[in-house]
Every structure is written in structure tokens, then in C-alpha cells.
Design a protein around this motif. Structure first.
Motif, PDB file in Angstrom:
ATOM      1  N   MET A   1      67.487 -53.214 -13.386  1.00  0.00           N
ATOM      2  CA  MET A   1      67.397 -54.458 -12.404  1.00  0.00           C
ATOM      3  C   MET A   1      65.757 -54.526 -12.015  1.00  0.00           C
ATOM      4  SD  MET A   1      70.005 -54.967 -11.266  1.00  0.00           S
ATOM      5  CE  MET A   1      70.352 -56.373 -10.149  1.00  0.00           C
ATOM      6  N   PRO A   2      66.302 -55.697 -11.873  1.00  0.00           N
ATOM      7  CA  PRO A   2      64.309 -56.444 -11.503  1.00  0.00           C
ATOM      8  C   PRO A   2      63.930 -55.844 -10.355  1.00  0.00           C
ATOM      9  CG  PRO A   2      65.102 -58.426 -11.643  1.00  0.00           C
ATOM     10  CD  PRO A   2      66.757 -56.809 -12.284  1.00  0.00           C
ATOM     11  N   THR A   3      62.529 -55.411  -9.885  1.00  0.00           N
ATOM     12  CA  THR A   3      62.072 -55.889  -8.956  1.00  0.00           C
ATOM     13  C   THR A   3      62.951 -57.226  -7.392  1.00  0.00           C
ATOM     14  OG1 THR A   3      59.967 -54.999  -9.748  1.00  0.00           O
ATOM     15  CG2 THR A   3      59.903 -55.856  -6.783  1.00  0.00           C
ATOM     16  N   ALA A   4      63.142 -56.323  -6.596  1.00  0.00           N
ATOM     17  CA  ALA A   4      63.868 -57.346  -5.629  1.00  0.00           C
ATOM     18  C   ALA A   4      62.949 -58.174  -4.918  1.00  0.00           C
ATOM     19  CB  ALA A   4      65.112 -56.443  -4.553  1.00  0.00           C
TER      20      ALA A   4
ATOM     21  N   ARG B   1      70.337 -69.234 -14.979  1.00  0.00           N
ATOM     22  CA  ARG B   1      71.385 -68.269 -14.577  1.00  0.00           C
ATOM     23  C   ARG B   1      70.854 -67.344 -14.992  1.00  0.00           C
ATOM     24  NH1 ARG B   1      77.249 -70.024 -17.785  1.00  0.00           N
ATOM     25  NH2 ARG B   1      77.347 -72.258 -16.705  1.00  0.00           N
ATOM     26  N   GLN B   2      69.258 -67.133 -15.144  1.00  0.00           N
ATOM     27  CA  GLN B   2      69.149 -65.820 -16.089  1.00  0.00           C
ATOM     28  C   GLN B   2      68.234 -65.261 -14.211  1.00  0.00           C
ATOM     29  OE1 GLN B   2      68.725 -68.361 -17.843  1.00  0.00           O
ATOM     30  NE2 GLN B   2      70.188 -67.626 -19.210  1.00  0.00           N
ATOM     31  N   THR B   3      67.778 -66.711 -13.744  1.00  0.00           N
ATOM     32  CA  THR B   3      67.485 -66.149 -12.404  1.00  0.00           C
ATOM     33  C   THR B   3      67.856 -65.175 -11.090  1.00  0.00           C
ATOM     34  OG1 THR B   3      65.729 -67.976 -12.740  1.00  0.00           O
ATOM     35  CG2 THR B   3      65.414 -66.627 -10.411  1.00  0.00           C
ATOM     36  N   PRO B   4      67.526 -64.526 -11.023  1.00  0.00           N
ATOM     37  CA  PRO B   4      68.009 -62.980 -10.774  1.00  0.00           C
ATOM     38  C   PRO B   4      67.395 -64.291  -8.654  1.00  0.00           C
ATOM     39  CG  PRO B   4      65.640 -63.004 -10.460  1.00  0.00           C
ATOM     40  CD  PRO B   4      65.724 -63.379 -11.423  1.00  0.00           C
ATOM     41  N   PRO B   5      69.317 -63.544  -7.771  1.00  0.00           N
ATOM     42  CA  PRO B   5      69.480 -64.175  -6.372  1.00  0.00           C
ATOM     43  C   PRO B   5      68.135 -63.404  -5.187  1.00  0.00           C
ATOM     44  CG  PRO B   5      70.158 -62.421  -6.876  1.00  0.00           C
ATOM     45  CD  PRO B   5      70.009 -62.975  -8.541  1.00  0.00           C
ATOM     46  N   ALA B   6      67.183 -63.675  -4.466  1.00  0.00           N
ATOM     47  CA  ALA B   6      66.761 -62.982  -3.817  1.00  0.00           C
ATOM     48  C   ALA B   6      67.372 -62.235  -2.502  1.00  0.00           C
ATOM     49  CB  ALA B   6      65.950 -64.563  -2.976  1.00  0.00           C
ATOM     50  N   ALA B   7      67.143 -61.592  -2.141  1.00  0.00           N
ATOM     51  CA  ALA B   7      67.256 -60.574  -1.098  1.00  0.00           C
ATOM     52  C   ALA B   7      67.323 -61.530   0.509  1.00  0.00           C
ATOM     53  CB  ALA B   7      67.373 -59.489  -1.430  1.00  0.00           C
TER      54      ALA B   7
ATOM     55  N   HIS C   1      67.104 -49.586   2.919  1.00  0.00           N
ATOM     56  CA  HIS C   1      67.887 -48.108   1.892  1.00  0.00           C
ATOM     57  C   HIS C   1      68.193 -48.590   0.551  1.00  0.00           C
ATOM     58  CE1 HIS C   1      69.630 -44.818   0.371  1.00  0.00           C
ATOM     59  NE2 HIS C   1      68.776 -44.990   0.337  1.00  0.00           N
ATOM     60  N   THR C   2      69.621 -49.301   0.716  1.00  0.00           N
ATOM     61  CA  THR C   2      70.555 -50.107  -0.460  1.00  0.00           C
ATOM     62  C   THR C   2      69.287 -51.059  -1.643  1.00  0.00           C
ATOM     63  OG1 THR C   2      72.068 -50.680   1.101  1.00  0.00           O
ATOM     64  CG2 THR C   2      72.462 -51.531  -0.966  1.00  0.00           C
ATOM     65  N   LEU C   3      68.235 -51.691  -0.843  1.00  0.00           N
ATOM     66  CA  LEU C   3      68.262 -52.444  -1.860  1.00  0.00           C
ATOM     67  C   LEU C   3      66.763 -51.500  -2.909  1.00  0.00           C
ATOM     68  CD1 LEU C   3      66.637 -55.511  -0.131  1.00  0.00           C
ATOM     69  CD2 LEU C   3      68.058 -56.089  -1.740  1.00  0.00           C
ATOM     70  N   LEU C   4      66.352 -50.746  -2.147  1.00  0.00           N
ATOM     71  CA  LEU C   4      65.465 -49.558  -3.116  1.00  0.00           C
ATOM     72  C   LEU C   4      66.531 -49.158  -3.941  1.00  0.00           C
ATOM     73  CD1 LEU C   4      63.093 -47.932  -0.347  1.00  0.00           C
ATOM     74  CD2 LEU C   4      62.057 -49.685  -2.272  1.00  0.00           C
ATOM     75  N   GLU C   5      67.389 -48.658  -3.698  1.00  0.00           N
ATOM     76  CA  GLU C   5      68.730 -47.865  -4.766  1.00  0.00           C
ATOM     77  C   GLU C   5      69.052 -48.161  -5.263  1.00  0.00           C
ATOM     78  OE1 GLU C   5      69.713 -44.701  -4.408  1.00  0.00           O
ATOM     79  OE2 GLU C   5      67.712 -44.788  -3.641  1.00  0.00           O
ATOM     80  N   GLN C   6      69.304 -50.015  -5.462  1.00  0.00           N
ATOM     81  CA  GLN C   6      69.287 -50.608  -6.608  1.00  0.00           C
ATOM     82  C   GLN C   6      68.262 -51.476  -7.692  1.00  0.00           C
ATOM     83  OE1 GLN C   6      71.808 -54.236  -4.698  1.00  0.00           O
ATOM     84  NE2 GLN C   6      73.170 -52.939  -4.473  1.00  0.00           N
ATOM     85  N   HIS C   7      67.129 -51.468  -7.211  1.00  0.00           N
ATOM     86  CA  HIS C   7      66.265 -52.130  -7.793  1.00  0.00           C
ATOM     87  C   HIS C   7      64.299 -50.971  -8.167  1.00  0.00           C
ATOM     88  CE1 HIS C   7      68.066 -56.169  -7.350  1.00  0.00           C
ATOM     89  NE2 HIS C   7      68.524 -55.844  -6.466  1.00  0.00           N
TER      90      HIS C   7
END
Length: 321
Positions: free
Chosen positions: A1-4, A19-25, A44-50
Motif C-alpha cells: 500500500m502507498p504511504t497514507a 481511479r488510480q489516485t488513492p483516497p486521503a485518510a 495505529h490502523t493507518l500505520l499497519e495498513q500503509h
């Protein structure tokens, strides 16, 4: 996954051009409903995912919200969270967040991506058409302009970045001074508040020779940033991802002497350590410490058992000098 890429309000999230641009958190503000436990679990969830998280927030963000961001970073003891305070107006900040979301798909490391925020902010022309400048304190305002602001029908075109500038606009015909625009191709985005005027589209857009004009919802933070609700906010930025990529990749990369991440420019986006002078590079050994901007975590409340597990210290690199 790309950097959040994270922002502090849903109003700062612009729709992606593809459609390729990832959403912002979107990080929730501190409140009775969204406690410190919730904020810790969210990050913590963002760090685990990204793996890495880059948080963009405006200079006008309330102190309580800023303190929450630094407290979360401190309790998680993570050197993978970048907290970037930017002087861009809200609409300009939203455009910068979109640009970083696009670049997150490229081959840039998290450190380069974070430090690229400062670089790209200099290429965003952000301002507003205001019905009053009596309370404006983020752009220099002369006493004459303050006095004219009391005249019924007065309007002012204000450029906040990259170089502050203010001009008086005549009410009916939109005539008056001009704002110096970018010398490169941009796309203009406008967000309308309570001020009824087409000056931005009829006068500013042709003068700046923009490649296109779009419209967005006015961010809630804009009223606080510009100190009035009678406004039309605008921002012009480079829309071409290939040009953005070339701009960032053309800058020499260095290794941060403190956290070891790559950076461009004169400061690391993650630990905020400045780039050492040329003669000092490679001569100074890294040592343990707490990074500048990591926050002290003072005033943190008692955590739930589940959240304490998230905040348990783990082996890591130092994040500051």
C-alpha cells in the motif's frame, strides 16, 4: 500500500482525477465522541495498513487538535508519522494533499514524499476574493485597506501564497489592481462562500491563463483562516502528475542524519531535523533522543487496556537529535 496522506477535515479531500489516485485518510478531531483512545486506534490502523503516514494540517487548526496529533505520535512512539503544519489556505492545502496522493503511487520514498510537501507548496497560488479585510491577520493589510473595508461594496483580491499580495477591486465592474499569477500552466479551483461575485472566473482566470476552472465545496476552515465568510476562495496548481514527478525527482536527495530517511530540501518531514551543512555530513553519529516536533505527550489521559497495547514501546530508531 502507498504511504497514507491524511488531513484533518473531510473538506480538505478533493475528488481524484482518476481511479488510480488513492483516497486521503481523514483524522477525526478531538471531542467527547472521539477520545484519545479512538485517535490512537485510528492512527495505529493507518500505520499497519500503509507503513507511513503523512498528516497535513493548516496553520489555523485549533491548538487542541494540534496537541492531539502530537500526543498520538508521542504515545505510539512512531518515527513513521510526519506532522506537517502548512501556511497554505485551506483550499490550497486540499490541492497539495491531492498532489501528494497522486505522487504516493510513484517510486518516491516516504521521506522524499513528506519533504516534497514544502517544495510543492511554493508552486500553489492560493488566495481569495474578500468582502472585508478588517480582521485578516494572515496577510499584511495596510491601514488604508482596513479603512476601505468599511465602505459598502468593497472587495479585495488577496494572494496568500507563494507571495502575499492584496489589491482593491472596484465593486460593479471588477476593475482594480491585479494579482501576479504563475508563470507555468495551472488549473484553477474555486470555492464560493457568502460573497456573490464572478471576478475570479471573469477576470483572474483569463489573466492567469489557466488551463481549466473547477469548483469545490468551501472548506469549513476557510472562514477562520480568512476571518470572514464573505469570500470566494481560489487556488491554482499544477495538474499534470508527470510535471509534478519531474519537479520532485529533479531535486537532490540526501539522507537525514537523524532518522535515516531520504529527504529533499533542508529539513526532514518526519523527524524535522535540519539538513547538516556539507562539511558536517557524515561526520556526526546518530544518537538516542526524541525528535523535534515529536511532542511530549503531556496531558495524556488514562488509556484503555486495548489502547495501551498499541502504545507499548517497541524497538525503533531515534526520531530526533
Amino acid at each position: 500500500m502507498p504511504t497514507a496522506i491524511a488531513v484533518t477535515s473531510p473538506d480538505l479531500v478533493l475528488p481524484p482525477p482518476d481511479r488510480q489516485t488513492p483516497p486521503a485518510a481523514v483524522l477525526h478531531p478531538a471531542s467527547k465522541q472521539h477520545t484519545l483512545d479512538h485517535s490512537l486506534a485510528e492512527m495505529h490502523t493507518l500505520l499497519e495498513q500503509h507503513g507511513y503516514v503523512i498528516v497535513l494540517y493548516p496553520a489555523s487548526l485549533p491548538a487542541r487538535a494540534v496537541h492531539r496529533l502530537h500526543t498520538v505520535r508521542s504515545l505510539l512512539e512512531s518515527d513513521r508519522i510526519a506532522l506537517l503544519r502548512l501556511d497554505l489556505p485551506p483550499l490550497g492545502l486540499a490541492m497539495l494533499a491531492l498532489q501528494l496522493r497522486q505522487l504516493a503511487l510513484c517510486d518516491f520514498s516516504p521521506g522524499v514524499l513528506a519533504s516534497a510537501a514544502r517544495l510543492l507548496s511554493h508552486y500553489i497560488y492560493a488566495g481569495a476574493l474578500l468582502g472585508s479585510v478588517t480582521k485578516l491577520d494572515r496577510v499584511p493589510v495596510s491601514l488604508t485597506s482596513h479603512a476601505k473595508s468599511w465602505v459598502p461594496g468593497s472587495q479585495f483580491a488577496v494572494l496568500a501564497t507563494p507571495q502575499p499580495h492584496l489589491v482593491k477591486i472596484s465593486g460593479g465592474n471588477g476593475q482594480g489592481g491585479t494579482l501576479e499569477g504563475p508563470g507555468f500552466g495551472t488549473q484553477l479551483l474555486i470555492a464560493k462562500g457568502q460573497l456573490q461575485s464572478d471576478w475570479v472566473t471573469s477576470h483572474l482566470a483569463p489573466a492567469w491563463k489557466v488551463q481549466g476552472v473547477g469548483e469545490a465545496r468551501l472548506p469549513a476552515e476557510s472562514t477562520r483562516w480568512w476571518a470572514t465568510g464573505r469570500l470566494v476562495e481560489f487556488a491554482a496548481a499544477i495538474p499534470d502528475i508527470s510535471m509534478l514527478y519531474q519537479l520532485v525527482s529533479s531535486v537532490k536527495r540526501e539522507d537525514c542524519h537523524w532518522c535515516g530517511l531520504e529527504l529533499i530540501g533542508d529539513r526532514c518531514g518526519f523527524c524535522a531535523a535540519p539538513l547538516l551543512a556539507r562539511e558536517q555530513r557524515g561526520a556526526r553519529a546518530r544518537g538516542p533522543g526524541v525528535g523535534p516536533g515529536a511532542g511530549s505527550g503531556t496531558g495524556a489521559r488514562e488509556l484503555s487496556p486495548a489502547t495501551r497495547a498499541l502504545a507499548t514501546p517497541r524497538p525503533r530508531r531515534a526520531i530526533g537529535p
